[in-house]
Enzyme design. Structure first.
Site, PDB file in Angstrom:
ATOM      1  N   ILE A  18      26.729  86.081  87.275  1.00 21.10           N
ATOM      2  CA  ILE A  18      26.132  86.091  85.936  1.00 21.10           C
ATOM      3  C   ILE A  18      24.618  86.267  86.028  1.00 21.10           C
ATOM      4  CG2 ILE A  18      25.684  84.634  83.912  1.00 21.10           C
ATOM      5  CD1 ILE A  18      28.461  83.299  84.490  1.00 21.10           C
ATOM      6  N   SER A 132      28.508  75.703  80.253  1.00 24.76           N
ATOM      7  CA  SER A 132      29.911  76.052  80.543  1.00 24.76           C
ATOM      8  C   SER A 132      30.824  75.508  79.456  1.00 24.76           C
ATOM      9  CB  SER A 132      30.328  75.455  81.896  1.00 24.76           C
ATOM     10  OG  SER A 132      31.726  75.580  82.076  1.00 24.76           O
ATOM     11  N   TYR A 145      31.834  68.501  87.813  1.00 27.10           N
ATOM     12  CA  TYR A 145      31.248  69.734  87.267  1.00 27.10           C
ATOM     13  C   TYR A 145      31.016  69.582  85.759  1.00 27.10           C
ATOM     14  CZ  TYR A 145      30.813  74.759  86.285  1.00 27.10           C
ATOM     15  OH  TYR A 145      30.381  75.988  85.861  1.00 27.10           O
ATOM     16  N   VAL A 178      34.657  83.296  84.063  1.00 29.82           N
ATOM     17  CA  VAL A 178      34.015  84.608  84.170  1.00 29.82           C
ATOM     18  C   VAL A 178      34.373  85.240  85.512  1.00 29.82           C
ATOM     19  CG1 VAL A 178      31.823  85.848  83.970  1.00 29.82           C
ATOM     20  CG2 VAL A 178      32.092  83.622  82.862  1.00 29.82           C
TER      21      VAL A 178
END
Ligand code: NAI
Length: 249
Positions: A18, A132, A145, A178
Site C-alpha cells: 500500500i 485497518s 493487531y 488488501v
C-alpha cells in the site's frame, strides 16, 4: 490531476504494498515523495528512498530532517509502516505485544512528532494514517493487531482536533484485506493457500480482495486539497466488510 505539484510528502513503509502504491500515485500527481523504509533499495524513480526504522527515534528524526532539508519543506505525511500479528489475547507473548505496538502505534507517534514542525510551516498540511478494518470490526485471531490499529483510529481523531487550529488535517483509511506482499506471505504460510484465499475473498461483500491502488487513491484524496474540509475521519476501503451484511447464497 496534478494537485500535489510543488508539494512534498513522506510515506513510511513505502517500499512495498500500500505504501509503494501510494508513493507512486502521489508522485504521479506532482509531489516529491520520500519513502522511509527498513529497506528502500528497490524503490523506483522518482521516489527518494531513505533508510529508516520507525522504532528507532534517532533514525526517524534524522530521516525526516534529511527529507525536509532536501525538499525544502513537508506538506503530506502518510503513516503506513506496519506489521501484523495473529492470535488471541493470550497467544502472543508480552515481547510480541511490545514489538507490534512499537511499530504500528509508537512508530506513527515518532514520525509524526518529527514531522510536525515542518507540517506547521505548510499551507496545505495533511497526515493520513493507515489504519485497518480491525479497528472497527472484531476479526478472529487478531487481538494484538486490532489493539494497535484501534489505537491508531483513536489517535487519528485526537490528533485531528489538536492540530485543526494549526491548519493540519489528520485522517485515516481502514482497508479490508488488501492484495499486497503481506497477504501473499500470509497465504504462503497457510496449510491450504487456495482455501485461505477463498475464505478471505468470501469475507468481503465484493467477493474479492481490495486492490492496493484503491487504498492509494483514498489516501491521495485525504492528503489532497480536494479534502480541505475533511479532518478527523476514517474512510473504509474494505469492499463493504464493515457495514454490509450480504445474504449468503
Ligand atoms: P507490506 O508488508 O507489503 O509493506 C509494509 C512496509 O512497511 C514494508 O516495506 C516494510 O519494510 C515496512 N516496515 C515494516 N516495519 C518497518 C519499520 N519498523 N520501519 C520502517 N518501515 C517498516 O504491507 P502492506 O500490506 O502494504 O501494509 C501496509 C499498511 O497497511 C500496514 O500498516 C498494515 O497494517 C495496513 N493494512 C494492510 C492490510 C492488508 O490486507 N494488506 C489491511 C489493512 C491495513
Amino acid at each position: 490531476m496534478n494537485e500535489f505539484a510543488g508539494r512534498s510528502a513522506i510515506v513510511t513503509g513505502g517500499a512495498s504494498g500500500i505504501g509503494l502504491a501510494t508513493a507512486r500515485l502521489l508522485a504521479a500527481r506532482g509531489a516529491r515523495v520520500a519513502v522511509l523504509d527498513l529497506d528502500p533499495t528497490g524503490v523506483p524513480d522518482p521516489l527518494v528512498g531513505v533508510r529508516s526504522d520507525v522504532t528507532d527515534n534517532a533514525s526517524v528524526t534524522s530521516a525526516v530532517a534529511e527529507v525536509v532539508e532536501r525538499f525544502g519543506g513537508l506538506d503530506v505525511l502518510v503513516n503506513n509502516a506496519g506489521i501484523g500479528a495473529a492470535g488471541t489475547v493470550e497467544a502472543n507473548g508480552l515481547d510480541e505485544w511490545h514489538r507490534v505496538l512499537d511499530v504500528n502505534l509508537l512508530g506513527l507517534v515518532r514520525v509524526t512528532r518529527a514531522a510536525l514542525p515542518a507540517l506547521r510551516r505548510s499551507d496545505a498540511a495533511a497526515i493520513v494514517n493507515v489504519c485497518s478494518i480491525v479497528a472497527t470490526a472484531g476479526l478472529p485471531d487478531r487481538a494484538l493487531y486490532s489493539a494497535s490499529k484501534g489505537a491508531v483510529l483513536s489517535l487519528t481523531r485526537a490528533m485531528a482536533v489538536d492540530h485543526v487550529g494549526e491548519g493540519i488535517r489528520v485522517n485515516c483509511v481502514n482497508p479490508g484485506t488488501v492484495d499486497t506482499p503481506w497477504i501473499g506471505r500470509l497465504l504462503g504460510a497457510a496449510d491450504d493457500p487456495a482455501a485461505e484465499l477463498a475464505a478471505l475473498q468470501a469475507r468481503q461483500p465484493t467477493g474479492r480482495l481490495v486492490a492496493m491502488d484503491e487504498v492509494a487513491h483514498a489516501i491521495a484524496y485525504l492528503a489532497s486539497p480536494h479534502a480541505a474540509s475533511v479532518t478527523g475521519t476514517d474512510v473504509a476501503v474494505d469492499g463493504g466488510m464493515y457495514g454490509l451484511r450480504v445474504r449468503q447464497r
